[in-house]
Design a protein around this motif. Structure first.
Motif, PDB file in Angstrom:
ATOM      1  N   PRO A  30       0.815  -1.236   0.000  1.00 14.65           N
ATOM      2  CA  PRO A  30       0.000   0.000   0.000  1.00 14.65           C
ATOM      3  C   PRO A  30       0.841   1.277   0.000  1.00 14.65           C
ATOM      4  CG  PRO A  30      -0.753  -1.546   1.689  1.00 14.65           C
ATOM      5  CD  PRO A  30       0.548  -2.078   1.163  1.00 14.65           C
ATOM      6  N   ASP A  31       2.090   1.188   0.463  1.00 14.43           N
ATOM      7  CA  ASP A  31       2.938   2.378   0.553  1.00 14.43           C
ATOM      8  C   ASP A  31       3.826   2.567  -0.675  1.00 14.43           C
ATOM      9  OD1 ASP A  31       1.985   2.892   3.148  1.00 14.43           O
ATOM     10  OD2 ASP A  31       3.389   1.418   3.968  1.00 14.43           O
ATOM     11  N   ALA A  32       3.706   1.684  -1.659  1.00 20.15           N
ATOM     12  CA  ALA A  32       4.606   1.737  -2.819  1.00 20.15           C
ATOM     13  C   ALA A  32       4.294   2.939  -3.710  1.00 20.15           C
ATOM     14  CB  ALA A  32       4.491   0.453  -3.633  1.00 20.15           C
ATOM     15  N   PHE A  33       5.310   3.381  -4.409  1.00 16.39           N
ATOM     16  CA  PHE A  33       5.223   4.457  -5.396  1.00 16.39           C
ATOM     17  C   PHE A  33       4.773   3.824  -6.719  1.00 16.39           C
ATOM     18  CE2 PHE A  33       6.886   7.558  -8.421  1.00 16.39           C
ATOM     19  CZ  PHE A  33       6.704   8.772  -7.778  1.00 16.39           C
ATOM     20  N   VAL A  34       3.736   4.367  -7.345  1.00 16.83           N
ATOM     21  CA  VAL A  34       3.187   3.788  -8.580  1.00 16.83           C
ATOM     22  C   VAL A  34       3.363   4.780  -9.735  1.00 16.83           C
ATOM     23  CG1 VAL A  34       1.130   2.869  -9.739  1.00 16.83           C
ATOM     24  CG2 VAL A  34       1.518   2.381  -7.310  1.00 16.83           C
ATOM     25  N   ALA A  35       4.026   4.330 -10.799  1.00 17.61           N
ATOM     26  CA  ALA A  35       4.268   5.190 -11.969  1.00 17.61           C
ATOM     27  C   ALA A  35       3.638   4.570 -13.208  1.00 17.61           C
ATOM     28  CB  ALA A  35       5.766   5.379 -12.183  1.00 17.61           C
ATOM     29  N   ALA A  36       3.081   5.416 -14.057  1.00 20.89           N
ATOM     30  CA  ALA A  36       2.494   4.964 -15.325  1.00 20.89           C
ATOM     31  C   ALA A  36       3.265   5.592 -16.477  1.00 20.89           C
ATOM     32  CB  ALA A  36       1.020   5.361 -15.410  1.00 20.89           C
ATOM     33  N   VAL A  37       3.617   4.762 -17.467  1.00 23.34           N
ATOM     34  CA  VAL A  37       4.285   5.249 -18.676  1.00 23.34           C
ATOM     35  C   VAL A  37       3.571   4.628 -19.878  1.00 23.34           C
ATOM     36  CG1 VAL A  37       6.504   5.463 -17.487  1.00 23.34           C
ATOM     37  CG2 VAL A  37       5.986   3.355 -18.722  1.00 23.34           C
ATOM     38  N   GLY A  38       4.014   4.989 -21.087  1.00 17.81           N
ATOM     39  CA  GLY A  38       3.477   4.341 -22.283  1.00 17.81           C
ATOM     40  C   GLY A  38       2.414   5.139 -23.012  1.00 17.81           C
ATOM     41  N   CYS A  39       1.743   4.459 -23.944  1.00 21.41           N
ATOM     42  CA  CYS A  39       0.844   5.143 -24.883  1.00 21.41           C
ATOM     43  C   CYS A  39      -0.347   5.814 -24.206  1.00 21.41           C
ATOM     44  CB  CYS A  39       0.360   4.148 -25.936  1.00 21.41           C
ATOM     45  SG  CYS A  39       1.683   3.624 -27.057  1.00 21.41           S
ATOM     46  N   TYR A  40      -1.002   5.111 -23.299  1.00 22.98           N
ATOM     47  CA  TYR A  40      -2.162   5.672 -22.613  1.00 22.98           C
ATOM     48  C   TYR A  40      -1.725   6.857 -21.749  1.00 22.98           C
ATOM     49  CZ  TYR A  40      -6.657   5.272 -20.024  1.00 22.98           C
ATOM     50  OH  TYR A  40      -7.888   5.491 -19.460  1.00 22.98           O
ATOM     51  N   ALA A  41      -0.508   6.762 -21.190  1.00 23.22           N
ATOM     52  CA  ALA A  41       0.023   7.855 -20.367  1.00 23.22           C
ATOM     53  C   ALA A  41       0.273   9.101 -21.200  1.00 23.22           C
ATOM     54  CB  ALA A  41       1.317   7.407 -19.687  1.00 23.22           C
ATOM     55  N   GLN A  42       0.587   8.934 -22.480  1.00 20.10           N
ATOM     56  CA  GLN A  42       0.772  10.084 -23.372  1.00 20.10           C
ATOM     57  C   GLN A  42      -0.575  10.658 -23.812  1.00 20.10           C
ATOM     58  OE1 GLN A  42       3.386  11.905 -24.387  1.00 20.10           O
ATOM     59  NE2 GLN A  42       2.056  13.177 -25.646  1.00 20.10           N
ATOM     60  N   LEU A  43      -1.525   9.771 -24.113  1.00 12.68           N
ATOM     61  CA  LEU A  43      -2.815  10.217 -24.652  1.00 12.68           C
ATOM     62  C   LEU A  43      -3.708  10.844 -23.585  1.00 12.68           C
ATOM     63  CD1 LEU A  43      -3.675   7.216 -27.001  1.00 12.68           C
ATOM     64  CD2 LEU A  43      -3.094   9.535 -27.717  1.00 12.68           C
ATOM     65  N   LYS A  44      -3.755  10.225 -22.403  1.00 15.89           N
ATOM     66  CA  LYS A  44      -4.672  10.696 -21.362  1.00 15.89           C
ATOM     67  C   LYS A  44      -3.960  10.732 -20.009  1.00 15.89           C
ATOM     68  CE  LYS A  44      -8.835   9.211 -23.738  1.00 15.89           C
ATOM     69  NZ  LYS A  44     -10.129   8.512 -23.659  1.00 15.89           N
ATOM     70  N   PRO A  45      -2.933  11.574 -19.902  1.00 18.67           N
ATOM     71  CA  PRO A  45      -2.138  11.579 -18.667  1.00 18.67           C
ATOM     72  C   PRO A  45      -2.948  11.926 -17.418  1.00 18.67           C
ATOM     73  CG  PRO A  45      -1.574  13.462 -20.069  1.00 18.67           C
ATOM     74  CD  PRO A  45      -2.435  12.545 -20.882  1.00 18.67           C
ATOM     75  N   GLN A  46      -3.841  12.911 -17.556  1.00 23.48           N
ATOM     76  CA  GLN A  46      -4.591  13.331 -16.373  1.00 23.48           C
ATOM     77  C   GLN A  46      -5.553  12.250 -15.904  1.00 23.48           C
ATOM     78  OE1 GLN A  46      -3.595  16.225 -14.825  1.00 23.48           O
ATOM     79  NE2 GLN A  46      -4.715  15.217 -13.172  1.00 23.48           N
ATOM     80  N   GLU A  47      -6.105  11.511 -16.860  1.00 17.02           N
ATOM     81  CA  GLU A  47      -7.024  10.421 -16.531  1.00 17.02           C
ATOM     82  C   GLU A  47      -6.306   9.371 -15.670  1.00 17.02           C
ATOM     83  OE1 GLU A  47      -9.335   7.323 -19.284  1.00 17.02           O
ATOM     84  OE2 GLU A  47      -9.844   9.407 -19.754  1.00 17.02           O
ATOM     85  N   LEU A  48      -5.071   9.076 -16.029  1.00 20.08           N
ATOM     86  CA  LEU A  48      -4.294   8.112 -15.250  1.00 20.08           C
ATOM     87  C   LEU A  48      -3.876   8.717 -13.904  1.00 20.08           C
ATOM     88  CD1 LEU A  48      -1.909   6.228 -17.699  1.00 20.08           C
ATOM     89  CD2 LEU A  48      -4.272   5.778 -17.118  1.00 20.08           C
ATOM     90  N   ALA A  49      -3.497   9.981 -13.922  1.00 22.99           N
ATOM     91  CA  ALA A  49      -3.067  10.645 -12.682  1.00 22.99           C
ATOM     92  C   ALA A  49      -4.190  10.688 -11.657  1.00 22.99           C
ATOM     93  CB  ALA A  49      -2.576  12.056 -12.991  1.00 22.99           C
ATOM     94  N   ASP A  50      -5.431  10.709 -12.136  1.00 25.66           N
ATOM     95  CA  ASP A  50      -6.593  10.773 -11.241  1.00 25.66           C
ATOM     96  C   ASP A  50      -6.948   9.431 -10.614  1.00 25.66           C
ATOM     97  OD1 ASP A  50      -6.799  13.466 -11.729  1.00 25.66           O
ATOM     98  OD2 ASP A  50      -8.360  13.269 -13.267  1.00 25.66           O
ATOM     99  N   VAL A  51      -6.339   8.354 -11.110  1.00 30.79           N
ATOM    100  CA  VAL A  51      -6.621   7.030 -10.535  1.00 30.79           C
ATOM    101  C   VAL A  51      -5.993   6.952  -9.145  1.00 30.79           C
ATOM    102  CG1 VAL A  51      -6.194   4.530 -10.752  1.00 30.79           C
ATOM    103  CG2 VAL A  51      -6.800   5.889 -12.776  1.00 30.79           C
ATOM    104  N   HIS A  52      -6.777   6.523  -8.181  1.00 31.44           N
ATOM    105  CA  HIS A  52      -6.298   6.451  -6.793  1.00 31.44           C
ATOM    106  C   HIS A  52      -5.061   5.568  -6.689  1.00 31.44           C
ATOM    107  CE1 HIS A  52      -6.357   6.394  -2.451  1.00 31.44           C
ATOM    108  NE2 HIS A  52      -6.312   5.070  -2.477  1.00 31.44           N
ATOM    109  N   GLY A  53      -4.009   6.119  -6.069  1.00 29.27           N
ATOM    110  CA  GLY A  53      -2.789   5.339  -5.867  1.00 29.27           C
ATOM    111  C   GLY A  53      -1.682   5.644  -6.849  1.00 29.27           C
ATOM    112  N   VAL A  54      -2.007   6.346  -7.951  1.00 31.36           N
ATOM    113  CA  VAL A  54      -0.982   6.669  -8.961  1.00 31.36           C
ATOM    114  C   VAL A  54      -0.225   7.927  -8.528  1.00 31.36           C
ATOM    115  CG1 VAL A  54      -0.596   7.369 -11.354  1.00 31.36           C
ATOM    116  CG2 VAL A  54      -2.234   5.550 -10.839  1.00 31.36           C
ATOM    117  N   ASP A  55       1.107   7.845  -8.548  1.00 35.59           N
ATOM    118  CA  ASP A  55       1.940   8.957  -8.087  1.00 35.59           C
ATOM    119  C   ASP A  55       2.594   9.745  -9.218  1.00 35.59           C
ATOM    120  OD1 ASP A  55       1.938   8.430  -5.090  1.00 35.59           O
ATOM    121  OD2 ASP A  55       2.534   6.487  -5.889  1.00 35.59           O
TER     122      ASP A  55
END
Length: 445
Positions: free
Chosen positions: A72-97
């Protein structure tokens, strides 16, 4: 960075993503991180996203929850195509840092400081026009084969596709760099390299939007064929209009390239191909398949098809269905069309009902099973070379022949990552092929 920190990766999507995840993992390794399985407790979880299918978008939240469950305390990062197309959508997901776009993903270790959880997802995303440089990648240590990235981005404007928006313009690795990476892979006792990219037939375009081809895809194949230590080279997927006869002829006589082609069709109807803005008509596709089978009758040919594209009537679909029945192909990858934001197809008239899309998809998947079975049957009695994989699957070891027939035999760890000559004997009830060793297995570990 603390040498005891642990990092885990989850990759969605294509072979290209796997090659890039592997490269990012090596960057973490150089920073002193230990890589662990995604199901294990880690300090940072990196999710390499895809946006080709709607399903890949939906799976992201599930994977984030999986990471949080492990730590539960881990740092979560998103990269890749979806991260380029809809970065804010991914950033809004609970737990994404952290969310990194197309140009930032290979610099991920620069963005990680103390690994403290953020109150909200931090976004570092570029305008896709800035993605005009090339980062070479290859996967290693994950499988018995390696994915070698030779090209990125796409200049095509297919009306259903978000990849140009997610990855930018077509650009390629320098020939010398590809050969260097291939040589590095060959020294790791990896027997097969799969060439990958977004549009690899367009190989040769330089960086910064240089449209001039420094080298052609054919020249790339010629050069790779001479790299010592490589047993097999496989072309992952290539557009029919970019698969030239000279390349087909070369593969048929090559030392290392295997007789397996994956060629996107998308539709067997010229009317739909025009709506998709594809760069060929079905007649060219017919020519390509005929040419391959003329010089390599035993070649395996895979086909990508999209069903339910806007404007696809029952007649259009049946045109595709019958075209594929007649075609001497080996299997299908069937994609059910889904609307993607900011693509011309999303606003086209003639949307196909969801239940009709599903029905058409089911018909083509059924056809794929029959095509694969017929191809496997055509190979019974022939001698082939199998590369065995590393996983024990319910007491069996699996492998693939050079022409992509999947085989099985009772588990024997000594066979892992070895090439063996076999005679294909029968198709088992699960659809895989049984075989007999032509000679006693050669084990050299």
């Amino acid at each position: 960075m603390n040498t005891t920190k642990k990092v885990a990766f989850y990759t969605l999507g294509c072979k290209l993503n796997f090659s890039e995840t592997s490269t990012i993992a090596r960057n973490f390794n150089e920073e002193g991180f230990d890589r662990v399985d995604f199901s294990e407790k880690a300090d940072i979880y990196v999710i390499n996203t895809c946006s080709v299918t709607e399903n890949a978008d939906k799976r992201f939240k599930t994977i984030v929850k999986q990471a949080q469950k492990a730590n539960p305390d881990a740092f979560v990062a998103a990269v890749g195509c979806y991260a380029q197309l809809k970065p804010q959508e991914l950033a809004d997901v609970h737990g994404v840092d952290l969310v990194l776009g197309a140009t930032e993903k290979f610099k991920i270790t620069d963005y990680i400081n103390d690994l403290s959880k953020n109150d909200f997802g931090e976004v570092h995303s570029c305008e896709i026009e800035d993605a005009d440089f090339y980062v070479g990648s290859y996967s290693i240590g994950d499988r018995t084969r390696a994915f070698l990235k030779v090209q990125d981005g796409c200049d095509y404007k297919c009306t259903y596709c978000t990849i140009p928006l997610a990855r930018g313009i077509s650009r390629s690795d320098a020939l010398e760099s590809v050969l260097k990476n291939a040589a590095e892979i060959s020294k790791q006792d990896i027997k097969e390299i799969v060439l990958t990219g977004v549009n690899i037939g367009d190989y040769g375009k330089g960086e910064f939007g240089n449209k001039k081809h420094e080298h052609t895809f054919f020249e790339l194949c010629e050069a790779l064929d001479t790299v010592p230590g490589i047993e097999r080279l496989r072309i992952s997927s290539i557009e029919p209009n970019l698969l030239k006869n000279e390349t087909i002829d070369f593969v048929s006589k090559s030392r290392t390239f295997v007789p397996h082609f994956h060629i996107p069709l998308q539709s067997g109807s010229n009317a739909i191909l025009k709506l998709m803005r594809r760069r060929y008509m079905r007649e060219l596709y017919t020519e390509r398949v005929a040419k391959i089978k003329e010089v390599m009758p035993h070649a395996c040919i895979g086909v990508d098809v999209i069903v339910g594209f806007p404007g696809e009537t029952e007649e259009h679909f049946l045109e595709t269905f019958h075209f594929l029945i007649e075609m001497d192909i080996s299997y299908l990858h069937v994609f059910t069309y889904s609307e993607r934001d900011n693509t011309p197809a999303a606003t086209m008239e003639g949307a196909v009902a969801a239940n009709v899309r599903r029905k058409r998809s089911k018909m083509l998947r059924g056809l794929s099973v029959k095509k694969r079975r017929a191809f496997y049957e055509s190979q019974l009695g022939s001698e082939r070379t199998v590369l065995f994989e590393s996983e024990n699957k319910q007491g069996y070891i699996h492998g693939f022949t050079e022409n992509y027939v999947k085989v099985k035999t009772p588990w024997n760890p000594a066979l892992v990552n070895t090439l063996q000559t076999v005679s294909l004997t029968e198709i088992d009830e699960d659809g895989l092929v049984r075989f007999a060793f032509v000679e006693a297995p050669v084990i050299s570990r």
